[in-house]
Design an enzyme around this catalytic site. Structure first.
Site, PDB file in Angstrom:
ATOM      1  N   ASN A 180     -47.955  19.574  52.704  1.00 26.93           N
ATOM      2  CA  ASN A 180     -48.188  18.829  51.534  1.00 26.93           C
ATOM      3  C   ASN A 180     -47.420  17.953  51.010  1.00 26.93           C
ATOM      4  O   ASN A 180     -46.143  18.485  51.095  1.00 26.93           O
ATOM      5  CB  ASN A 180     -48.685  19.524  50.463  1.00 26.93           C
ATOM      6  CG  ASN A 180     -48.491  18.710  49.037  1.00 26.93           C
ATOM      7  OD1 ASN A 180     -49.011  17.530  48.882  1.00 26.93           O
ATOM      8  ND2 ASN A 180     -48.284  19.378  47.929  1.00 26.93           N
ATOM      9  N   GLY A 181     -47.419  16.757  51.583  1.00 27.91           N
ATOM     10  CA  GLY A 181     -46.052  15.909  51.278  1.00 27.91           C
ATOM     11  C   GLY A 181     -45.921  14.813  52.028  1.00 27.91           C
ATOM     12  O   GLY A 181     -46.925  14.286  52.813  1.00 27.91           O
ATOM     13  N   VAL A 191     -53.336   9.442  53.719  1.00 26.54           N
ATOM     14  CA  VAL A 191     -52.419   8.327  53.344  1.00 26.54           C
ATOM     15  C   VAL A 191     -51.720   7.576  54.890  1.00 26.54           C
ATOM     16  O   VAL A 191     -51.743   6.606  54.637  1.00 26.54           O
ATOM     17  CB  VAL A 191     -51.080   8.652  52.545  1.00 26.54           C
ATOM     18  CG1 VAL A 191     -50.293   7.648  52.070  1.00 26.54           C
ATOM     19  CG2 VAL A 191     -51.779   9.176  51.073  1.00 26.54           C
ATOM     20  N   LEU A 220     -55.654  14.425  51.006  1.00 28.37           N
ATOM     21  CA  LEU A 220     -55.722  13.066  50.804  1.00 28.37           C
ATOM     22  C   LEU A 220     -55.080  12.315  51.744  1.00 28.37           C
ATOM     23  O   LEU A 220     -53.690  12.288  51.946  1.00 28.37           O
ATOM     24  CB  LEU A 220     -54.795  12.848  49.320  1.00 28.37           C
ATOM     25  CG  LEU A 220     -54.742  11.595  48.787  1.00 28.37           C
ATOM     26  CD1 LEU A 220     -56.041  11.172  48.382  1.00 28.37           C
ATOM     27  CD2 LEU A 220     -53.833  11.451  47.538  1.00 28.37           C
ATOM     28  N   CYS A 271     -51.667  16.540  49.496  1.00 35.52           N
ATOM     29  CA  CYS A 271     -52.710  17.435  49.750  1.00 35.52           C
ATOM     30  C   CYS A 271     -52.424  18.592  48.860  1.00 35.52           C
ATOM     31  O   CYS A 271     -51.694  18.660  48.027  1.00 35.52           O
ATOM     32  CB  CYS A 271     -52.615  17.534  51.218  1.00 35.52           C
ATOM     33  SG  CYS A 271     -52.630  16.336  52.214  1.00 35.52           S
ATOM     34  N   SER A 318     -42.898   5.219  41.358  1.00 36.02           N
ATOM     35  CA  SER A 318     -42.551   5.396  39.806  1.00 36.02           C
ATOM     36  C   SER A 318     -41.291   5.794  39.736  1.00 36.02           C
ATOM     37  O   SER A 318     -40.649   6.207  40.702  1.00 36.02           O
ATOM     38  CB  SER A 318     -43.477   6.747  39.312  1.00 36.02           C
ATOM     39  OG  SER A 318     -43.337   6.820  37.997  1.00 36.02           O
TER      40      SER A 318
END
Length: 607
Positions: free
Chosen positions: A73-74, A53, A51, A2, A372
């Site tokens: 955020n996280g 998730v 965002l 976010c 990643s």
């Protein structure tokens, strides 16, 4: 993931600052395209862009519990353990999202909650009764958080551009900022930014703001400890920690994939993920990136001995993934330098940034979350400078060993203290290293290199990954940044870490039974770069435009003749500007990004 922001005001009625708050929220829209939320009081405002998730239907923010309100955020990777511990304390939960767990963890344990978190995060909790603000950032610094203090206001945000919307926060770059750009960039000193009025909350730190006073404290740091395992035990322990970190990060309520370069780190992640997906009769999707005609123009070097493309299909077939190879147009990579600099809000990692931005935009067409392989090299000794004695013991940053290249493009006499500034930054970092009594010269130096790489090179890559992925509204998770792995690797003796004399030797040995031998023992190759001369032509054209703008402050800093000489003879640059990838085309691209940054943010200079 976010975007978060907020203002705590003493004297300014924030209900009358709707345009300011709207602009702040707008700068975060790419980080959170799914929903927007706000809490606006006379003396405090909290903004959130989501965002979604986990628990997509719930989890709206700001979220309140009692007198406390959070913007977060996280992702937490030990959410279930924390929820169980809090439930045992009498807490009840209305959502399945980790935001509620973070908020109630703070309510239960206060500042000490951060020590219990395993994840990547930046969050703020505001107490409606005491009017105190608590800010916190994850141990490794995967998620960003910036703040500013001006005109009786304390403001914070996920992006620097957001803070430039706040009254009194000006786009001023001081002499310190110029030294960061020209003598250290694209790296930067932890806690600093290129803007005079904006600071960074360092990783592994919390901050409180109350009664007009701020307090900043670390809650975690690397500490030397005895290592009581042999090589076989270290292999098993490494395998457990890495596998556990990957599996924890596969949790998602939206589509998830992995980046697959054909190298060791991404292959390990993709293998573990593919096995997990196969257990539920699903196929993992993997993604790689390349450039037009790179097979034709590839140039082998010490840092990049072979092409990733030779290995990607091999590992994709071995793990049974559905593989997607994204091929980037070189002109588009050059043009995206502009978007990448604006996304970062500073001059950045040139085409290493812009190519990732384009790549993430392609991945986002089908997926919202990916894993990643960043940061294994920093903590397991993967870079050449760990293994070359003539570099290892130099009293300088090994990825930027000299300022001669940097000095060569600047006007004579500009930033005369630059070399001293860079060396002081190096010495300050080394001084933070914790050792054990009686350690050998080599072991002490390897600890110093660990800290240097973690605080500088790793941070550069993490900023790049967060900013470019979030600009594409894509969440990227980095399992090798699990703090348990970092702490364990810091105390692993070099002869075990460099098993068989190889870079990341212990990591190779730990997973050799699960990967093709050619992948396991392949020599490290960095993130793929373009070798196509079209890219050099494009950035040279862009630099000509920069040099033609006589009204830009950059004219007072650059040696135009030297820059043109570099365009005419790029082979004259024998040492990289930074790391393994920034050579002549990237130096020119860096000039372009500095120019874009100045013009976009109307940067003023104090020097």
């Amino acid at each position: 993931m976010c975007g978060i922001a907020g203002i705590i005001s003493r004297g300014l009625d924030l209900r009358e600052q709707r345009e300011c708050l709207y602009k702040m929220s707008l700068t975060l829209r790419q980080r959170g395209p799914d929903a927007a939320g706000e809490l606006v009081l006379p003396d405090a405002a909290l903004l959130h862009r989501r965002l979604a998730v986990i628990d997509v239907k719930n989890g709206s923010q700001p979220m309140r519990f009692g007198d406390e309100v959070i913007v977060y955020n996280g992702e937490l990777y030990n959410t279930e353990e924390l929820r169980d511990a809090l439930t045992a304390q009498g807490y009840r939960f209305d959502t399945g999202c980790d935001t509620e767990v973070v908020l109630k963890s703070y309510h239960c344990w206060g500042r000490a909650c951060a020590e219990r978190f395993n994840g990547i995060f930046a969050f703020a909790v505001y107490n409606l009764k005491s009017k105190a603000l608590f800010l916190c950032r994850d141990r490794i610094g995967v998620k960003p958080l910036y703040y500013a203090e001006t005109n009786g206001c304390f403001s914070f945000a996920s992006r620097m551009e957001t803070l430039l919307c706040v009254p009194g926060v000006r786009p001023v770059c001081s002499r310190e900022g110029l030294n960061e750009i020209f003598m250290l960039g694209p790296a930067k000193t932890i806690g600093k930014t290129v803007f005079r009025d904006i600071r960074e909350l360092p990783p592994a730190c919390w901050m409180t703001v109350a009664d007009g006073k701020t307090e900043l404290q670390p809650y975690w740091q690397l500490q030397a400890a005895p290592f009581d395992e042999n090589a076989v035990q270290a292999q098993e322990h490494t395998h457990y920690l890495v596998t556990d970190a990957i599996n924890r990060q596969l949790v998602s309520d939206v589509p998830l994939c992995t980046f697959l370069s054909g190298g060791l780190d991404s292959s390990i992640i993709s293998k573990v993920a593919a096995d997990s997906y196969a257990d539920r009769d699903e196929a993992l999707h993997t993604y790689s990136v390349d450039y037009d005609d790179n097979d034709r123009y590839f140039q082998s070097s010490l840092f990049q001995p072979n092409k990733d493309s030779d290995y990607i299909n091999l590992i994709a077939e071995d793990i049974g993934s559905v593989h997607h190879n994204i091929v980037l147009n070189n002109s588009a990579v050059a043009e995206a330098l502009i978007d990448a600099a604006i996304a970062r809000n500073t001059p950045g990692f040139t085409d290493v940034d812009s190519s990732l931005l384009l790549f993430c935009r392609e991945v986002k067409k089908q997926f919202t979350v990916c894993l990643s392989g960043e940061c294994a090299d920093e903590i397991f000794g993967g870079y050449p400078w760990y293994h070359r004695p003539e570099i290892l013991f130099e009293e300088t940053f090994p990825w930027s060993r000299t300022t001669e290249v940097r000095r060569s493009i600047l006007k004579e006499g500009f930033l005369p203290e630059g070399e001293e500034y860079a060396h002081s930054a190096y010495l300050d970092t080394v001084s933070k290293t914790d050792y054990l009594p009686g350690e050998s010269t080599l072991e002490r130096r390897m600890r110093e290199m660990f800290v240097l790489n973690m605080d500088w090179f790793m941070q550069t890559l993490l900023v790049r990954k967060d900013v470019m992925s979030m600009e594409a509204s894509l969440e990227v998770r980095v399992p090798f940044c699990d703090w348990r792995i970092v702490e364990y690797a810091y105390n692993m003796p070099w002869h075990i870490k460099a098993y068989d004399g190889r870079e990341k030797g212990i990591l190779r040995k730990a997973f050799e039974a699960e990967l093709p031998e050619v992948i396991t023992w392949r020599k490290k190759s960095p993130y793929p770069k373009t070798f196509n001369p079209i890219y050099l032509q494009e950035v040279s054209r862009m630099v000509e435009g920069v040099l033609a703008d006589t009204g830009c402050p950059l004219q007072e800093m650059l040696n135009g003749a030297a820059v043109r000489a570099l365009m005419a003879d790029p082979a004259s640059l024998t040492e990289p500007w930074y790391g393994q990838l920034m050579r002549a085309p990237q130096v020119l691209a860096y000039i372009v990004q500095i120019y874009v940054w100045i013009r976009k943010y109307h940067v003023e200079f104090e020097y």
